[in-house]
Design a protein around this motif. Structure first.
Motif, PDB file in Angstrom:
ATOM      1  N   VAL A  43       0.840  -1.208   0.000  1.00 63.34           N
ATOM      2  CA  VAL A  43       0.000   0.000   0.000  1.00 63.34           C
ATOM      3  C   VAL A  43       0.872   1.254   0.000  1.00 63.34           C
ATOM      4  N   LEU A  44       1.938   1.231   0.803  1.00 62.16           N
ATOM      5  CA  LEU A  44       2.838   2.386   0.848  1.00 62.16           C
ATOM      6  C   LEU A  44       3.508   2.609  -0.505  1.00 62.16           C
ATOM      7  N   CYS A  45       3.925   1.507  -1.146  1.00 64.35           N
ATOM      8  CA  CYS A  45       4.623   1.637  -2.433  1.00 64.35           C
ATOM      9  C   CYS A  45       3.734   2.223  -3.523  1.00 64.35           C
ATOM     10  N   GLU A  46       2.434   2.119  -3.348  1.00 65.89           N
ATOM     11  CA  GLU A  46       1.513   2.690  -4.337  1.00 65.89           C
ATOM     12  C   GLU A  46       1.486   4.207  -4.298  1.00 65.89           C
ATOM     13  N   HIS A  47       2.038   4.790  -3.214  1.00 66.90           N
ATOM     14  CA  HIS A  47       1.935   6.240  -3.049  1.00 66.90           C
ATOM     15  C   HIS A  47       3.314   6.922  -3.013  1.00 66.90           C
ATOM     16  N   LEU A  48       4.274   6.325  -3.696  1.00 66.71           N
ATOM     17  CA  LEU A  48       5.622   6.900  -3.691  1.00 66.71           C
ATOM     18  C   LEU A  48       5.646   8.288  -4.297  1.00 66.71           C
TER      19      LEU A  48
ATOM     20  N   MET B 295      10.499   6.033   3.765  1.00 70.50           N
ATOM     21  CA  MET B 295      10.145   5.060   2.737  1.00 70.50           C
ATOM     22  C   MET B 295      11.375   4.321   2.230  1.00 70.50           C
ATOM     23  N   VAL B 296      12.478   5.039   2.071  1.00 69.55           N
ATOM     24  CA  VAL B 296      13.730   4.416   1.635  1.00 69.55           C
ATOM     25  C   VAL B 296      14.175   3.383   2.666  1.00 69.55           C
ATOM     26  N   TRP B 297      14.012   3.701   3.954  1.00 68.47           N
ATOM     27  CA  TRP B 297      14.364   2.735   5.012  1.00 68.47           C
ATOM     28  C   TRP B 297      13.540   1.464   4.864  1.00 68.47           C
ATOM     29  N   VAL B 298      12.239   1.620   4.624  1.00 64.61           N
ATOM     30  CA  VAL B 298      11.357   0.453   4.475  1.00 64.61           C
ATOM     31  C   VAL B 298      11.809  -0.400   3.288  1.00 64.61           C
ATOM     32  N   ILE B 299      12.109   0.246   2.165  1.00 62.68           N
ATOM     33  CA  ILE B 299      12.532  -0.499   0.969  1.00 62.68           C
ATOM     34  C   ILE B 299      13.832  -1.255   1.234  1.00 62.68           C
ATOM     35  N   GLY B 300      14.780  -0.597   1.880  1.00 67.64           N
ATOM     36  CA  GLY B 300      16.059  -1.248   2.160  1.00 67.64           C
ATOM     37  C   GLY B 300      15.929  -2.366   3.178  1.00 67.64           C
TER      38      GLY B 300
ATOM     39  N   LEU C   7      21.763   9.736   3.279  1.00 67.95           N
ATOM     40  CA  LEU C   7      22.208   8.708   4.232  1.00 67.95           C
ATOM     41  C   LEU C   7      21.294   7.492   4.176  1.00 67.95           C
ATOM     42  N   ALA C   8      19.980   7.746   4.082  1.00 66.14           N
ATOM     43  CA  ALA C   8      19.027   6.632   4.005  1.00 66.14           C
ATOM     44  C   ALA C   8      19.233   5.827   2.725  1.00 66.14           C
ATOM     45  N   LEU C   9      19.472   6.514   1.611  1.00 65.28           N
ATOM     46  CA  LEU C   9      19.698   5.832   0.323  1.00 65.28           C
ATOM     47  C   LEU C   9      20.979   5.011   0.358  1.00 65.28           C
ATOM     48  N   LEU C  10      22.027   5.553   0.946  1.00 66.84           N
ATOM     49  CA  LEU C  10      23.293   4.833   1.047  1.00 66.84           C
ATOM     50  C   LEU C  10      23.102   3.519   1.816  1.00 66.84           C
ATOM     51  N   THR C  11      22.478   3.603   2.982  1.00 65.01           N
ATOM     52  CA  THR C  11      22.277   2.407   3.802  1.00 65.01           C
ATOM     53  C   THR C  11      21.325   1.433   3.123  1.00 65.01           C
TER      54      THR C  11
END
Length: 556
Positions: free
Chosen positions: A392-397, A409-414, A443-447
């Motif tokens: 559901v979250l990914c539908e609203h990126l 959101m990046v944290w959730v994806i990683g 920082l979130a994207l890197l991790t």
């Protein structure tokens, strides 16, 4: 007729004549004006003799007081310092002394020498102290106000009360004006109970002030009762007193917005220190449509604090209404409160998440972003329980344009890269704007990219080198660069070790981060009703910050 004869020692007349002669001799020395005695040695010796006699409780020295006053005109620092005699003489409760002292003290308070001014201040305090025994309650209250003002401004003067004086002050409370009652109640904070019974009795005796129509009297009374509870040993008595604090706080909410806000801010403190207060009064904090935003936000904090498993359904119904209001700031706060309640009350987590998903379905951008942030925290609190809602979250990126929401959101994806089928594609979409993103998102994207590589090496093998190169060679931020180097070395050395570190157990997350530390909370409770409780910071911090912006010429 029977006669009663008093015993008179044989040498009484001689003793009396000796004292009178000594007084006359000292008076002569004080009033001598010999031109040869340029250093006023004779006067200094006479003054020292007077001080010595007063120390030995020779009250005959009081008759020399006018002569001492005349010596204060002499421009000699040593003679002025012997104004210490005023401290001793001020213990003598003689009307003539008071009348003679007042004009002198007024002059000494403006003396060039700071030692003299300090000593005069002690004398003023003692003169005011005599007024505390006045028959008129208004006089007593005014004297207290003056004494407290001196006490607050002086580093050397301390106001202390014993039980007898404190009891007398409480007795005259009903006969004082509303501001007089405030002064007396504030003064009671200078009384230190010596046993639990004293504290309990005083608290019970001042409790009727809680029903006063003046908000200042009510809040000051609450402050004193909270103070006295610290000295009460019986928990049942404390609980009984806590129950008495609830109705007056509720009553204050019927007053103007400013008084409401003050009462609400103080309620936040009181609930942390004494949770029994207001425990069953959550409905009184539900927001009204015409409440100012600052009142609504504070009520929301109190609703969160009072929410529990029994009233959670009622609370969530109320928060759903708040999340559909027009004020964006308040809506964000309401959505975040729903997420925090999922963390605070575990049995209600599913109900909170369902409400969040319902709000996300509205597709209102700021609601989606706040929901994303709090759902990230819910995942951290309850790992491997609610991941089914990731889709559901990914539908609203496309709705995410704020740094905190993007980072969440990046944290959730990683974190769940192995469960999200297109996690690599989702991260690559975010990476298109890597260079323009705030450091928080970078920082979130890197991790997240490193987590993708660890969980799905084939999907992340192209992304990781690219992100590490950006973070180490094309950034000026030391935090980002250092973390990138750390990841690079970890991955180059031992992938399994990197997995243990990067995918390791996270620190526990709670919803109670707003609580004050015990020391600050205790200080705040001793300042209920003051400006410090609005800012939730110690008194010294608040007023130093305030005075720093006040021009020197406007200081009082």
């Amino acid at each position: 007729m029977a006669m009663f004869l008093a015993y008179i020692p044989p040498d009484y007349g001689l003793h009396r004549m000796t004292i009178q002669g000594k007084v006359a001799e000292l008076r002569a020395e004080l009033n001598s004006g010999s031109k040869k005695d340029k250093n006023f040695t004779q006067k200094k010796i006479a003054l020292k003799k007077i001080v010595a006699n007063m120390t030995m409780s020779n009250n005959e020295m009081v008759s020399l007081f006018p002569d001492v006053i005349s010596c204060m005109q002499i421009q000699s620092l040593e003679i002025k310092k012997i104004a210490l005699a005023l401290r001793t003489m001020s213990y003598v409760h003689v009307k003539e002394f008071v009348e003679a002292t007042v004009p002198l003290v007024k002059r000494l308070l403006r003396d060039a020498d700071p030692y003299v001014r300090k000593t005069a201040a002690y004398c003023v305090a003692k003169l005011l102290n005599q007024l505390l025994r006045d028959d008129n309650p208004t006089v007593v209250a005014s004297a207290l106000a003056s004494l407290m003002d001196i006490w607050e401004r002086s580093e050397t003067i301390k106001l202390t009360l014993d039980y007898s004086n404190a009891s007398k002050m409480v007795a005259i409370l009903p006969d004082c004006s509303e501001w007089g009652q405030t002064y007396i109640l504030e003064a009671l904070m200078s009384y230190v109970p010596q046993e639990s019974g004293e504290a309990t009795l005083l608290a019970e005796r001042i409790a009727p002030r809680l029903s006063h129509s003046n908000s200042a009297v009510v809040l000051t009374c609450i402050r004193v009762m909270l103070y006295l509870m610290n000295y009460i040993a019986d928990e049942k008595q404390i609980s009984a007193l806590c129950r008495k604090l609830s109705p007056p706080l509720v009553t204050l909410l019927a007053k103007g917005s400013e008084v409401q806000y003050l009462a609400l801010r103080n309620a936040l403190l009181i609930l942390q220190r004494r949770p029994d207060v207001l425990r069953n009064d959550i409905r009184v904090f539900f927001c009204k449509y015409n409440d100012p935003i600052y009142v609504k936000v504070t009520k929301l904090e109190l609703i969160f604090m009072l929410a529990n498993e029994k009233n959670i359904d009622e609370v969530l119904t109320e928060l759903r209404e708040y999340a559909t209001e027009v004020d964006v700031h308040f809506v964000r706060k309401a959505v975040r409160a729903i997420g925090k309640l999922a963390i605070k009350i575990e049995p209600a987590a599913r109900r909170c998440i369902n409400l969040l998903l319902e709000l996300v379905s509205t597709k209102v951008p700021y609601i989606v972003q706040e929901a994303t942030v709090v759902i990230r925290n819910i995942f951290r609190k309850y790992p491997n329980q609610y991941e089914s809602i990731i889709g559901v979250l990914c539908e609203h990126l496309d709705s995410l344009d704020e740094p905190e929401a993007k980072a969440a959101m990046v944290w959730v994806i990683g974190q769940y890269a192995d469960r999200i089928e297109n996690s690599d594609a989702l991260l690559e979409d975010f990476l298109y704007s890597f260079a323009e993103e705030p450091v928080e998102v970078q920082l979130a994207l890197l991790t997240a990219t490193v987590k993708l590589f660890i969980q799905r090496p084939t999907k992340g093998q192209d992304l990781v080198p690219r992100v590490l190169k950006w973070a180490t060679e094309e950034t000026d931020n030391p935090d980002l660069r250092d973390r990138a180097y750390m990841y690079w070395r970890l991955l180059s050395t031992d992938v399994n070790l990197a997995k243990q570190i990067v995918m390791g157990e996270k620190p526990p997350i709670t919803a109670e981060s707003e609580k004050l530390d015990p020391q600050t909370l205790e200080e705040m409770c001793l300042n209920v009703g003051t400006l410090a409780t609005i800012y939730l910071k110690p008194v010294q911090t608040v007023f130093q910050a305030h005075l720093a912006h006040v021009p020197e010429s406007s200081h009082l």
